[in-house]
Design a protein around this motif. Structure first.
Motif, mmCIF file in Angstrom:
data_model
loop_
_atom_site.group_PDB
_atom_site.id
_atom_site.type_symbol
_atom_site.label_atom_id
_atom_site.label_comp_id
_atom_site.label_asym_id
_atom_site.label_seq_id
_atom_site.Cartn_x
_atom_site.Cartn_y
_atom_site.Cartn_z
ATOM 1 N N LYS A 17 0.847 -1.186 0.000
ATOM 2 C CA LYS A 17 0.000 0.000 0.000
ATOM 3 C C LYS A 17 0.885 1.239 0.000
ATOM 4 O O LYS A 17 1.935 1.257 0.656
ATOM 5 N N VAL A 18 0.455 2.275 -0.710
ATOM 6 C CA VAL A 18 1.181 3.543 -0.737
ATOM 7 C C VAL A 18 0.209 4.643 -0.310
ATOM 8 O O VAL A 18 -0.872 4.788 -0.899
ATOM 9 N N ILE A 19 0.593 5.393 0.707
ATOM 10 C CA ILE A 19 -0.248 6.456 1.259
ATOM 11 C C ILE A 19 0.361 7.806 0.902
ATOM 12 O O ILE A 19 1.565 8.019 1.075
ATOM 13 N N MET A 20 -0.488 8.717 0.417
ATOM 14 C CA MET A 20 -0.048 10.081 0.109
ATOM 15 C C MET A 20 -0.756 11.034 1.070
ATOM 16 O O MET A 20 -1.907 11.430 0.829
ATOM 17 N N PRO A 21 -0.107 11.391 2.184
ATOM 18 C CA PRO A 21 -0.747 12.232 3.202
ATOM 19 C C PRO A 21 -1.272 13.558 2.671
ATOM 20 O O PRO A 21 -2.351 14.010 3.071
ATOM 21 N N ASP A 22 -0.523 14.190 1.763
ATOM 22 C CA ASP A 22 -0.962 15.480 1.227
ATOM 23 C C ASP A 22 -2.253 15.334 0.431
ATOM 24 O O ASP A 22 -3.159 16.165 0.535
ATOM 25 N N GLY B 148 -5.922 16.969 1.378
ATOM 26 C CA GLY B 148 -6.651 17.825 0.446
ATOM 27 C C GLY B 148 -8.041 17.291 0.152
ATOM 28 O O GLY B 148 -9.021 18.053 0.117
ATOM 29 N N ASP B 149 -8.138 15.983 -0.069
ATOM 30 C CA ASP B 149 -9.448 15.364 -0.322
ATOM 31 C C ASP B 149 -10.384 15.557 0.870
ATOM 32 O O ASP B 149 -11.582 15.807 0.708
ATOM 33 N N HIS B 150 -9.825 15.419 2.066
ATOM 34 C CA HIS B 150 -10.637 15.545 3.275
ATOM 35 C C HIS B 150 -11.175 16.968 3.412
ATOM 36 O O HIS B 150 -12.360 17.166 3.731
ATOM 37 N N MET B 151 -10.354 17.966 3.150
ATOM 38 C CA MET B 151 -10.800 19.361 3.251
ATOM 39 C C MET B 151 -11.871 19.674 2.212
ATOM 40 O O MET B 151 -12.877 20.341 2.509
ATOM 41 N N PRO C 299 -20.254 18.145 4.320
ATOM 42 C CA PRO C 299 -19.668 18.299 5.659
ATOM 43 C C PRO C 299 -20.245 17.366 6.714
ATOM 44 O O PRO C 299 -19.508 16.840 7.551
ATOM 45 N N ASP C 300 -21.565 17.156 6.684
ATOM 46 C CA ASP C 300 -22.183 16.323 7.718
ATOM 47 C C ASP C 300 -21.743 14.868 7.609
ATOM 48 O O ASP C 300 -21.487 14.210 8.620
ATOM 49 N N LEU C 301 -21.650 14.372 6.372
ATOM 50 C CA LEU C 301 -21.220 12.988 6.182
ATOM 51 C C LEU C 301 -19.785 12.787 6.647
ATOM 52 O O LEU C 301 -19.471 11.817 7.346
ATOM 53 N N ILE C 302 -18.892 13.720 6.286
ATOM 54 C CA ILE C 302 -17.487 13.594 6.677
ATOM 55 C C ILE C 302 -17.330 13.729 8.188
ATOM 56 O O ILE C 302 -16.543 13.009 8.818
#
Length: 335
Positions: free
Chosen positions: A222-227, A231-234, A241-244
């Protein structure tokens, strides 16, 4: 132990300062020296360098000098012994600590090796500690190691070095997390670790998109890209917003606060007849709800049907409140 030695050192320093003050005042008022001459005479007397006095002294000055020499010899000797003992003991304590850590690591198996203790590595370590999952951190920053060495098992060195990986128990480990800031360094670590342990499950951090494929080719599972995730989360907080926020509430901080659990079918097989999800009947028994099914071939099924046939080596994803998850673990003796 270290605090005790430090208090002894402070005590020895205070005694030496008192001797210097005693000598300066004695020469100033007994032999009528100037302050500079009194300080000079005190220093050459205490250090026993053997220079002659500033000017001839009377009987009182000579008696005072003898007392000062005797007193300073004992105090300086005491100070030297304390400092020497502290240095030797500190080295001994460091050696004992390293030996204890090495013995602890040698007893570990199926543990996690974390390479790098930066921002991502530290977060990973906190989560692993919350879940009481054994892990070892490879880090080369001595100051960082000294700051956290009472809480975490560290191996000091470069994760690119095979000897360092072996010292961290890479051959007995189950997972490897490479959280180093440089993609090229992570790539070399993945290559080295994969050669040392073919069964290792490798999760690597990446900063650049074109590094992702290279890391997978090198052996990362697995490869994780924190950035990218950040960005996706923001953006998701803007769109839905309510679902997240609800997803964020599905806390997975640790054993006492988790809302999600991954359970192997084998954990149920010895206790209930589990040909299908309906047979498990987890909702009635524990209050938990099965929201996902992972087939042996890795296929993920979201919100599976109750009549779904269960296969060996498959898993279910269970959702529930912390007390319900705890009830599930206790009922089926899930570690």
């Amino acid at each position: 132990m270290v605090k005790l030695f430090r208090s002894k050192i402070y005590f020895a320093l205070v005694l030496m300062l008192l001797v210097l003050l005693f000598g300066v005042l004695g020469y100033r008022f007994i032999s009528d020296y100037s302050w500079i001459d009194a300080f000079y005479m005190t220093i050459i007397t205490v250090t026993t360098v053997g220079f002659s006095e500033v000017r001839p002294m009377g009987p009182e000055g000579k008696i005072f000098t003898v007392l000062l020499i005797i007193t300073s010899v004992f105090i300086v000797g005491f100070a030297i012994s304390v400092i020497t003992e502290y240095i030797l003991s500190r080295n001994s304590l460091q050696l004992l600590k390293k030996k204890r850590v090495k013995n602890t690591i040698e007893k570990l198996s199926d543990h996690v090796v974390v390479c790098g203790f930066g921002r991502n590595g530290m977060q990973a370590a906190e989560r692993l500690k919350a879940y009481k999952t054994p892990f070892v951190v490879i880090e080369r920053d001595k100051e960082l190691i000294e700051k956290y060495d009472n809480e975490i098992l560290f191996v000091e060195g470069d994760a690119n070095d095979d000897e360092v990986l072996l010292e961290a128990g890479i051959k007995r480990a189950k997972f490897l997390l490479t959280a180093l800031p440089d993609d090229a360094t992570n790539l070399f670590v993945v290559l080295s670790a994969r050669q040392l342990n073919e069964k290792l499950f490798v999760i690597s951090r990446a900063s650049l998109v074109n590094s992702q494929k290279k890391l997978v080719l090198a052996g990362a599972n697995k490869v994780i890209m924190p950035d990218k995730i950040g960005g996706d989360h923001m953006a998701s907080l803007v769109v839905m917003p309510d679902l997240i926020t609800f997803m964020d509430k599905l806390s997975m901080e640790g054993g006492d606060t988790t809302n999600l659990e991954e359970v192997a079918i084998e954990d149920f097989a010895d206790q209930v007849d589990c040909n299908s999800l309906r047979d498990l009947d987890l909702r009635r028994k524990t209050g938990c709800t099965i929201i996902g099914y992972i087939a042996p071939d890795g296929e993920y099924i979201i919100n599976p049907e109750a009549d779904l046939k269960l296969q060996p080596k498959s898993k279910v994803i269970v959702l529930g409140r912390p007390e319900q998850i705890k009830r599930l673990n206790e009922m089926f003796h899930i570690a």
